[in-house]
Design a protein around this motif. Structure first.
Motif, PDB file in Angstrom:
ATOM      1  N   CYS A 207      -1.709 -10.356   0.831  1.00  0.00           N
ATOM      2  CA  CYS A 207      -1.549 -10.808  -0.171  1.00  0.00           C
ATOM      3  C   CYS A 207      -0.298 -11.511  -0.499  1.00  0.00           C
ATOM      4  N   VAL A 208      -0.153 -12.637  -0.906  1.00  0.00           N
ATOM      5  CA  VAL A 208       1.000 -13.747  -1.208  1.00  0.00           C
ATOM      6  C   VAL A 208       1.053 -13.812  -2.514  1.00  0.00           C
ATOM      7  N   ALA A 209       2.138 -14.169  -3.127  1.00  0.00           N
ATOM      8  CA  ALA A 209       2.305 -14.543  -4.570  1.00  0.00           C
ATOM      9  C   ALA A 209       2.936 -16.089  -4.489  1.00  0.00           C
ATOM     10  N   SER A 210       2.601 -16.905  -5.323  1.00  0.00           N
ATOM     11  CA  SER A 210       3.053 -18.536  -5.726  1.00  0.00           C
ATOM     12  C   SER A 210       3.228 -18.758  -7.289  1.00  0.00           C
ATOM     13  N   PRO A 211       4.168 -19.511  -7.249  1.00  0.00           N
ATOM     14  CA  PRO A 211       4.168 -19.973  -8.713  1.00  0.00           C
ATOM     15  C   PRO A 211       3.428 -21.049  -9.096  1.00  0.00           C
ATOM     16  N   ASN A 212       2.656 -21.443  -7.962  1.00  0.00           N
ATOM     17  CA  ASN A 212       1.836 -22.477  -8.130  1.00  0.00           C
ATOM     18  C   ASN A 212       0.105 -22.225  -7.759  1.00  0.00           C
ATOM     19  N   SER A 213      -0.603 -22.131  -8.691  1.00  0.00           N
ATOM     20  CA  SER A 213      -1.965 -21.620  -8.596  1.00  0.00           C
ATOM     21  C   SER A 213      -2.664 -22.550  -7.336  1.00  0.00           C
ATOM     22  N   SER A 214      -2.373 -23.682  -7.030  1.00  0.00           N
ATOM     23  CA  SER A 214      -2.922 -24.419  -6.016  1.00  0.00           C
ATOM     24  C   SER A 214      -2.272 -24.568  -4.551  1.00  0.00           C
ATOM     25  N   ASP A 215      -1.196 -23.916  -4.625  1.00  0.00           N
ATOM     26  CA  ASP A 215      -0.418 -24.210  -3.289  1.00  0.00           C
ATOM     27  C   ASP A 215       0.273 -22.890  -3.046  1.00  0.00           C
ATOM     28  N   PHE A 216      -0.320 -22.339  -1.921  1.00  0.00           N
ATOM     29  CA  PHE A 216       0.061 -20.785  -1.779  1.00  0.00           C
ATOM     30  C   PHE A 216       0.860 -21.009  -0.160  1.00  0.00           C
ATOM     31  N   THR A 217       1.530 -22.010   0.190  1.00  0.00           N
ATOM     32  CA  THR A 217       2.252 -22.527   1.314  1.00  0.00           C
ATOM     33  C   THR A 217       3.694 -22.979   1.204  1.00  0.00           C
ATOM     34  N   THR A 218       3.947 -23.619   0.264  1.00  0.00           N
ATOM     35  CA  THR A 218       5.197 -24.174   0.089  1.00  0.00           C
ATOM     36  C   THR A 218       6.143 -23.190  -0.342  1.00  0.00           C
ATOM     37  N   LEU A 219       6.189 -22.465  -1.869  1.00  0.00           N
ATOM     38  CA  LEU A 219       6.852 -21.473  -1.991  1.00  0.00           C
ATOM     39  C   LEU A 219       6.143 -20.209  -2.456  1.00  0.00           C
ATOM     40  N   VAL A 220       6.228 -19.096  -1.263  1.00  0.00           N
ATOM     41  CA  VAL A 220       5.424 -18.049  -1.341  1.00  0.00           C
ATOM     42  C   VAL A 220       6.225 -16.844  -1.172  1.00  0.00           C
ATOM     43  N   TYR A 221       5.768 -15.472  -1.701  1.00  0.00           N
ATOM     44  CA  TYR A 221       6.378 -14.426  -1.350  1.00  0.00           C
ATOM     45  C   TYR A 221       5.200 -13.501  -1.070  1.00  0.00           C
ATOM     46  N   GLU A 222       5.510 -12.873   0.358  1.00  0.00           N
ATOM     47  CA  GLU A 222       4.403 -11.929   0.764  1.00  0.00           C
ATOM     48  C   GLU A 222       4.562 -10.630   0.211  1.00  0.00           C
ATOM     49  N   LEU A 223       3.716 -10.013  -0.180  1.00  0.00           N
ATOM     50  CA  LEU A 223       3.510  -8.541  -0.677  1.00  0.00           C
ATOM     51  C   LEU A 223       3.130  -7.849   0.380  1.00  0.00           C
ATOM     52  N   THR A 224       2.216  -8.207   1.155  1.00  0.00           N
ATOM     53  CA  THR A 224       1.663  -7.556   2.332  1.00  0.00           C
ATOM     54  C   THR A 224       1.166  -8.487   3.343  1.00  0.00           C
ATOM     55  N   LYS A 225       1.328  -8.425   4.567  1.00  0.00           N
ATOM     56  CA  LYS A 225       0.924  -9.331   5.702  1.00  0.00           C
ATOM     57  C   LYS A 225       0.423  -8.332   6.830  1.00  0.00           C
ATOM     58  N   SER A 226      -1.016  -8.544   7.253  1.00  0.00           N
ATOM     59  CA  SER A 226      -1.599  -8.095   8.465  1.00  0.00           C
ATOM     60  C   SER A 226      -1.603  -6.315   8.063  1.00  0.00           C
ATOM     61  N   GLY A 227      -1.684  -6.110   6.831  1.00  0.00           N
ATOM     62  CA  GLY A 227      -1.677  -4.607   6.513  1.00  0.00           C
ATOM     63  C   GLY A 227      -0.360  -4.108   6.300  1.00  0.00           C
ATOM     64  N   CYS A 228       0.609  -4.709   6.819  1.00  0.00           N
ATOM     65  CA  CYS A 228       1.999  -4.011   6.479  1.00  0.00           C
ATOM     66  C   CYS A 228       2.528  -4.584   5.225  1.00  0.00           C
ATOM     67  N   ALA A 229       3.204  -3.682   4.652  1.00  0.00           N
ATOM     68  CA  ALA A 229       3.877  -4.014   3.117  1.00  0.00           C
ATOM     69  C   ALA A 229       5.162  -4.879   3.635  1.00  0.00           C
ATOM     70  N   SER A 230       5.337  -6.145   2.991  1.00  0.00           N
ATOM     71  CA  SER A 230       6.256  -6.782   3.155  1.00  0.00           C
ATOM     72  C   SER A 230       7.367  -6.465   2.045  1.00  0.00           C
ATOM     73  N   ASP A 231       6.852  -5.991   0.957  1.00  0.00           N
ATOM     74  CA  ASP A 231       7.499  -5.941  -0.295  1.00  0.00           C
ATOM     75  C   ASP A 231       7.690  -4.278  -0.465  1.00  0.00           C
ATOM     76  N   SER A 232       8.927  -3.737  -0.754  1.00  0.00           N
ATOM     77  CA  SER A 232       9.192  -2.466  -1.117  1.00  0.00           C
ATOM     78  C   SER A 232       8.336  -1.730  -2.098  1.00  0.00           C
ATOM     79  N   THR A 233       8.056  -2.389  -2.958  1.00  0.00           N
ATOM     80  CA  THR A 233       7.287  -1.668  -4.264  1.00  0.00           C
ATOM     81  C   THR A 233       5.743  -1.709  -3.935  1.00  0.00           C
ATOM     82  N   TYR A 234       5.380  -2.533  -2.735  1.00  0.00           N
ATOM     83  CA  TYR A 234       3.938  -2.706  -2.764  1.00  0.00           C
ATOM     84  C   TYR A 234       3.507  -1.260  -2.108  1.00  0.00           C
ATOM     85  N   ALA A 235       2.108  -0.861  -2.670  1.00  0.00           N
ATOM     86  CA  ALA A 235       1.377   0.401  -2.193  1.00  0.00           C
ATOM     87  C   ALA A 235       0.168   0.548  -2.354  1.00  0.00           C
ATOM     88  N   LEU A 236      -0.585   1.060  -1.251  1.00  0.00           N
ATOM     89  CA  LEU A 236      -2.007   1.328  -1.265  1.00  0.00           C
ATOM     90  C   LEU A 236      -2.062   2.792  -2.168  1.00  0.00           C
TER      91      LEU A 236
END
Length: 116
Positions: free
Chosen positions: A30-59
């Motif tokens: 899961c990634v977040a972006s300030p642009n709904s049509s661009d998820f590559t330029t400026l993104v923030y990873e919440l989770t990648k390959s099933g691993c939490a990238s953000d300390s607040t992310y939880a399953l």
């Protein structure tokens, strides 16, 4: 749009709609972006390959195998972006196929030396 305050906990649920009851779903990336049509330029990873990238992310526990529940704390991309958009990639697997990606959980891929 869904409006939240900063640092408010967000809870999301993804459901698989299929007549096949023998499937399960897994939140891979899961990634977040300030642009709904661009998820590559400026993104923030919440989770990648099933691993939490953000300390607040939880399953969270789910009532069924075809439902994935997760959450994180709301944030913003500095003050010049009024919205945050999410893009999540989920994996669908056979239920109880323990060799499938759905049952591997967090997969961290390490770069190897070419000699290895």
């Amino acid at each position: 749009p869904y409006y939240v305050d900063m640092n408010q906990n967000l809870f999301l649920q993804a459901s698989l709609h299929s007549s096949d009851q023998n499937l399960t779903v897994f939140v891979d990336t899961c990634v977040a972006s300030p642009n709904s049509s661009d998820f590559t330029t400026l993104v923030y990873e919440l989770t990648k390959s099933g691993c939490a990238s953000d300390s607040t992310y939880a399953l969270f526990p789910s009532p069924r195998s075809d439902v994935a529940r997760f959450g994180f704390s709301a944030f913003s991309f500095v003050n010049r972006f009024p919205s945050v958009f999410l893009r999540c990639e989920l994996v669908v697997c056979r239920y109880h196929d323990y060799s499938s990606r759905c049952y591997q959980g967090c997969v961290s891929r390490f770069k190897r030396n070419a000699d290895s």
